[in-house]
Scaffold this active site. Sequence first.
Site, PDB file in Angstrom:
ATOM      1  N   HIS A 460      12.043  -3.312 -42.822  1.00 37.26           N
ATOM      2  CA  HIS A 460      12.295  -2.613 -44.083  1.00 37.26           C
ATOM      3  C   HIS A 460      12.877  -1.219 -43.876  1.00 37.26           C
ATOM      4  O   HIS A 460      13.649  -0.731 -44.719  1.00 37.26           O
ATOM      5  CB  HIS A 460      11.001  -2.542 -44.904  1.00 37.26           C
ATOM      6  N   GLU A 484       7.481  -8.252 -52.455  1.00 38.65           N
ATOM      7  CA  GLU A 484       6.282  -7.768 -51.757  1.00 38.65           C
ATOM      8  C   GLU A 484       6.162  -6.258 -51.822  1.00 38.65           C
ATOM      9  O   GLU A 484       5.105  -5.712 -51.542  1.00 38.65           O
ATOM     10  CB  GLU A 484       6.266  -8.253 -50.310  1.00 38.65           C
ATOM     11  N   ASP A 548      16.257 -12.846 -63.546  1.00 43.76           N
ATOM     12  CA  ASP A 548      17.192 -13.381 -62.568  1.00 43.76           C
ATOM     13  C   ASP A 548      18.211 -12.297 -62.200  1.00 43.76           C
ATOM     14  O   ASP A 548      18.937 -11.780 -63.061  1.00 43.76           O
ATOM     15  CB  ASP A 548      17.895 -14.603 -63.150  1.00 43.76           C
ATOM     16  N   ASP A 574      17.676  -7.747 -50.781  1.00 42.55           N
ATOM     17  CA  ASP A 574      16.606  -8.215 -49.888  1.00 42.55           C
ATOM     18  C   ASP A 574      16.134  -9.572 -50.405  1.00 42.55           C
ATOM     19  O   ASP A 574      15.058  -9.710 -50.987  1.00 42.55           O
ATOM     20  CB  ASP A 574      15.465  -7.195 -49.879  1.00 42.55           C
TER      21      ASP A 574
END
Length: 645
Positions: A460, A484, A548, A574
Site C-alpha cells: 500500500h 479494506e 460501481d 486498487d
Amino acid sequence: MCQRQWSLRRWSSRTRTQNGYGSALIDFKRDVGAAASTSTLPPLSSSITSSQKTAKSSSRDEETPPVRLFSIHLTVKFISIAVLLSAAFAFSAGCLARMVLASKFGALPLKNDVAIKLSPERETTSACPRLPSPAIIPGKEVPYTTYTSKNFRCEGSSTSHTLHIDRRGAATQGASEANDDAQCEGVCSLGEDVDNDGNASNYDSLLEVEEQIHANDTNDYSHNNDSDGLHLPAGQHLLVDVKDVDSAFLDSELRLATAMVELINDSKLTLLSYHCHSLVPIGVSCVGVLLESHVAFHTWPKEGVIAMDLFTCGGNPLIPVLSSISKLFGIKRSPTDGEDEEDVPEPSVVWSHKLRGFREGFAPGYDRGRNPLDQDLGRYVLGSMDFDMKDQVVSTKTDFQSVDVYDVMYPSRKSFQSYEKSLSGGDSYEARNPEQFGPDRVLFLDGVIQSTLYGDAAYHESIVHPAMITHPNPERVAIIGGGEGATLREVLKHNTVEEAAMVEIDEGVVELSRSHLPQWQDCSAISHYERAAEWCFDDERVNAKFEDAMSYFIDNFYSNEGQGAKAYDVVIMDALDPNDHVEFAEQLYTGDTYIRSLYNALTENGILVVQVGESPTGQSPADETGLFEKRSQMTEKLEEVGFER
C-alpha cells in the site's frame, strides 16, 4: 553268546507263490548261532584255524532253525485318519494351553515369544463397553442401504465392535435392549474368533423393522435425487492431526466412539455404521461409513497423537467442522508428577482441506473461478499441512462476493514457539515485542489473495506514496476499490489532501475489515491533522461512495470531459488483478469507454496509478502471450487516449 542279524529283502518268486502275496513285503530274518552258551566258545585269545572255521560254519548251517516270515498292511485311509487325528489333537492341546495362559496371566503370546500386556487404564475398564449407536438426525431422510461385511481373526486387537444406524422409532423402543446386548456378541477379545451369528441376527432384526415401517415405499427412489450435488463424482477431504492429547482418552474405545458420533451429529452428516478396534497393547482405530462417504482415525496414546480424515460428497462445507474436532478430540492431558498445570501444552491442530473428484463437465454451469476453494485460498492455504497455524477468522458472503480471513504461520518465516513465548508475558524480547512474532493475517475475496498483514506496508505504501510525492499539490484523490481501507490510510497521511473519495461497490467488505482487519483501517498515528479519526472512514476528508466505480466514472467524466464532477489530482485503481478470471476484471482493464473516462477524470497534471498484478520474472513470457494479456492491452489503450508513461 547269541548273534542276531536283521535284514530287509524282497521275497523270492517261489516264496511269493507259496504265500500267495503279489507285492513286496517287509521281511525280518533272525539267525541264531549254533553255540547255545559261552562255555562252548573258545577263549578270545585262542587261535582258530581255517579248517576249524569251515567245520563250525557247516555245523551252524545244519543247526539253523527254519525262517519265520510275517507282514503288515497299512492302507491309505488308515494313514490319512491317523494324520488328521494327530493334527486335531495337537491343535486342540495348543488352543487349550493358549486359553489357559491368556486367562491366567493376562498376556498374549506372540510369534516371537514376547508377551504384551494391555495398558493399566484398559485393564480396569469393562470387558464390554456400551458404545453409542449412530442415529438419524430429526427431519433428515436417509435412503435404504445394504450392509455387507467380513470378519477375520483379530489377534492384534483386544476388543472389536461394529454398530449400525438406529432407524427404530417409538414403536420399536422395546428392541433397544437387544441392540445394546448385541454389541458384546461381536467382541473379539485377545485373539478369539468373532461371533458373526450374533451380529448378523441383530442386523437382520433391524432390517425386519425397516421393512415393516416402510412396507409402502417399494421402488421409491426419490432419495437418490442429484439436485443437492450429493451424487456428483466430487467431494471434500479434510485431514486433521492433533498432538498433546490426553493418553487415557486416546486409548478409550468408548470415549473415542462417543466423540465420533457427536462429531457427525454436529456436522449434520449421517453415520450409517462404524467399526472400532482396541489394539494390543495400546491404541484405537475406528472407521465410520457415512451416507456422504466416510470418517476414520487412529490414535497413538503414548505420543498423545490422533490422525483423522473425513471425506464427504455434496456441497456442505467441511471447514466449520474443525471447531467440533478440536472440542471433541483435543482433550488436554493432565499434568504428570512434578509438572505444573501451566506447563501442560494445549492440544495443537494441523489440518488440510482439499477438493476431490471432478466438477467441470459433471456439475452444470460449474466455473472454478467462482469457487473460492478452487482458487488461491484452497490451493495455497487450505490444501497445505505445512503451516504451524491456520486459523479461520471469518468466512462469509456479502452481496457481491465471498470474504475469507485467515491467520497463518509458516514455519520458515515465523517461529511458533516464539509466538507462544510472546503471549506468555514476562520480560523476554518476544513478550516486549509481540507484534514481530504474531501470525500473518490474509484477506481473500472470492478465494483470491488481496492483502496480507505483513505485506500491507510494502504494497500500500508503494501504490500510494510515489504518485502523491510526484504530484506538486495533490488535494483531491480518488481510490477505486480498496475496501479494506489500507490505501485510504496511506492517502490520508498527506497533509495536502482535502478530499479522499473512495469508490467501492461492496460496503460489506468495509464493515468486515473494520471488525477483522483493524490494522488496515487504523489512522490513529496521523497526528499532524488535528481532526483525524482513529478509524480512517471517520475522517472528515473521506467521501465514501458505495457504488460501481465503472459506472461512476463513465457517468461523470466520459462525455463531458470532467464537467459532471470535479476532476481529481490523483486516481488510484486498487482493484482486481488483470489475470483474474472475472468478467468485471476484463472490462476494468480493456474497456475503451472506461479508460477514456479515467483520462477525463484527471486534472492537467493528474496521475493515474493502476495495480496490474505480479511482476514478471526472467522466465516469464511476454505479456501479450502470457497470463497478463489484459495488462498489455490496457497499456496500449492508455497510450491511445493520451497518457504518458
